[in-house]
Design an enzyme around this catalytic site. Structure first.
Site, PDB file in Angstrom:
ATOM      1  CB  CYS A 139      -0.911   0.007   1.219  1.00  0.00           C
ATOM      2  SG  CYS A 139      -1.899   1.503   1.381  1.00  0.00           S
ATOM      3  CG  HIS A 233      -2.993  -0.811  -9.378  1.00  0.00           C
ATOM      4  ND1 HIS A 233      -3.671   0.000  -8.494  1.00  0.00           N
ATOM      5  CD2 HIS A 233      -1.916  -1.289  -8.701  1.00  0.00           C
ATOM      6  CE1 HIS A 233      -3.021   0.015  -7.337  1.00  0.00           C
ATOM      7  NE2 HIS A 233      -1.959  -0.763  -7.438  1.00  0.00           N
ATOM      8  CD  GLU A 281      -6.975   1.901  -1.621  1.00  0.00           C
ATOM      9  OE1 GLU A 281      -6.241   0.951  -1.260  1.00  0.00           O
ATOM     10  OE2 GLU A 281      -6.929   3.025  -1.103  1.00  0.00           O
ATOM     11  CB  CYS A 290      -4.959   4.264  -4.130  1.00  0.00           C
ATOM     12  SG  CYS A 290      -4.186   2.661  -4.447  1.00  0.00           S
ATOM     13  N   GLY A 293      -1.866   3.014  -6.699  1.00  0.00           N
ATOM     14  CA  GLY A 293      -2.753   3.335  -7.819  1.00  0.00           C
ATOM     15  C   GLY A 293      -2.277   4.547  -8.594  1.00  0.00           C
TER      16      GLY A 293
END
Length: 350
Positions: A139, A233, A281, A290, A293
């Site tokens: 993350c 992703h 998410e 994110c 992301g």
């Protein structure tokens, strides 16, 4: 004052839980929704339309106390626990689900632990659980929050700038905490091969990647680009971000072409050096930011020809604020720069 009030709030919660434990069983009635503030050892939960009764067979409620700090990266918020003296996390994925509940727990997008790594060469390991109890590989906002947390916890302020080598399920991640408290993270190399994302979408790029491939979602064909930053992703370029998120976010996250599910980014290209995104998410739903992301979408934008380059940095505007993403192109690492902020600390029970 704010920290003290918060601590008292959670200590008060512990006291209330204990008081509840010593009530006669006939008085232990909790009106719906079902109680999730704590769990009872050897307890029997029976539910009716009007009430939920807790009948404890031992006459006491046993809960695990834990100390925590709350941090956020652009509003993507996490509960952090210092387990540096331990070989693994002190709480479970089920604990994470309860703690992250915004009505019955501390509230957060995830629960993060810093603990010992079993591998040589790392400063520590990061374990993270999403708010639904699942464990992601990495993350981006969480790694910045963790780095700032360790600086604060261990008293490293006078040693800045400082770089940590953190063991994650996505491999080594190296955040550098600068003197101005900005955090620049070496996010490693993006992954493009369809099988490694993973996705069952047919590769349509020379390196075996997936760039603007058609996917049918809720009766609409979307053009999806796939990138892994150690976690999957799916990037969709669409100028109408709110409508796209509402219409396709949840369906694309769990679409059959993503066997491990996926994070979903909806992106509007504003200029060659500025993009705006909304994110759904994996395991958390819509969030304010994110980090992985933001990295994935900038890489996808370059590969799809939406922007010419990200070598000098592209500003990504998320609902919670801005990140700067750098990528010099094929065969190069991705770098992310952004903040991490402490909100409060306290003691809880689950």
């Amino acid at each position: 004052m704010y920290r003290s009030s918060t601590l008292l709030l959670f200590l008060g919660f512990v006291s209330a839980a204990r008081s509840f434990a010593f009530l006669p069983a006939s008085q232990r009635v909790i009106e719906p929704p079902p109680a999730r503030l704590h769990r009872a050892a050897s307890a029997d939960f029976s539910t009716s339309a009007s009430s939920t009764r807790l009948r404890a067979s031992r006459g006491s409620v046993i809960g695990k106390k834990f100390k925590f700090s709350k941090y956020h990266g652009l509003g993507n918020d996490f509960v952090l626990v210092n387990d540096l003296s331990k070989d693994g996390p002190s709480l479970t994925s089920e604990d994470a689900r309860l703690i992250c509940d915004r009505n019955f727990g501390v509230g957060g997008d995830g629960l993060i632990f810093a603990h010992k790594s079993a591998k040589e060469g790392y400063d520590f390991k990061m374990t993270i659980y999403n708010s639904d109890g699942t464990e992601p590989e990495m993350c981006g906002n969480g790694i910045r929050a963790l780095a700032q947390f360790i600086v604060d916890e261990e008293g490293y302020e006078d040693k800045l700038p400082l770089t940590f080598n953190i063991d994650t399920l996505a491999g080594p991640i190296l955040p550098q905490i600068n003197s101005d408290r900005s955090i620049r993270v070496d996010m490693g190399y993006p992954i493009f091969a369809a099988a490694e994302i993973p996705t069952t979408l047919e590769a349509n790029f020379a390196d075996g990647g997936v760039v603007e491939q058609s996917v049918s979602v809720s009766g609409t064909d979307l053009k999806v680009s796939c990138v892994s930053m150690g976690n999957p992703h799916a990037v969709v370029f669409d100028d109408d971000l709110p409508s796209a998120m509402d219409a396709y976010g949840a369906a694309l996250e769990s679409h059959e072409v993503f066997p491990a599910n996926t994070n979903v980014e909806f992106v509007r290209v504003d200029s060659p050096t500025h993009v705006t995104m909304k994110v759904y998410e994996r395991g958390a739903g819509p969030t304010l930011a994110c980090g992985t992301g933001a990295c994935a979408l900038v890489v996808a934008a370059v590969r799809a020809g939406k922007i010419p380059t990200a070598a000098e940095g592209v500003t990504v505007t998320l609902p919670g604020g801005d990140l700067v993403i750098e990528w010099k192109g094929e065969g190069e690492k991705v770098f992310m720069t952004g903040p991490a902020v402490k909100s409060f600390e306290g003691e809880g029970v689950c």
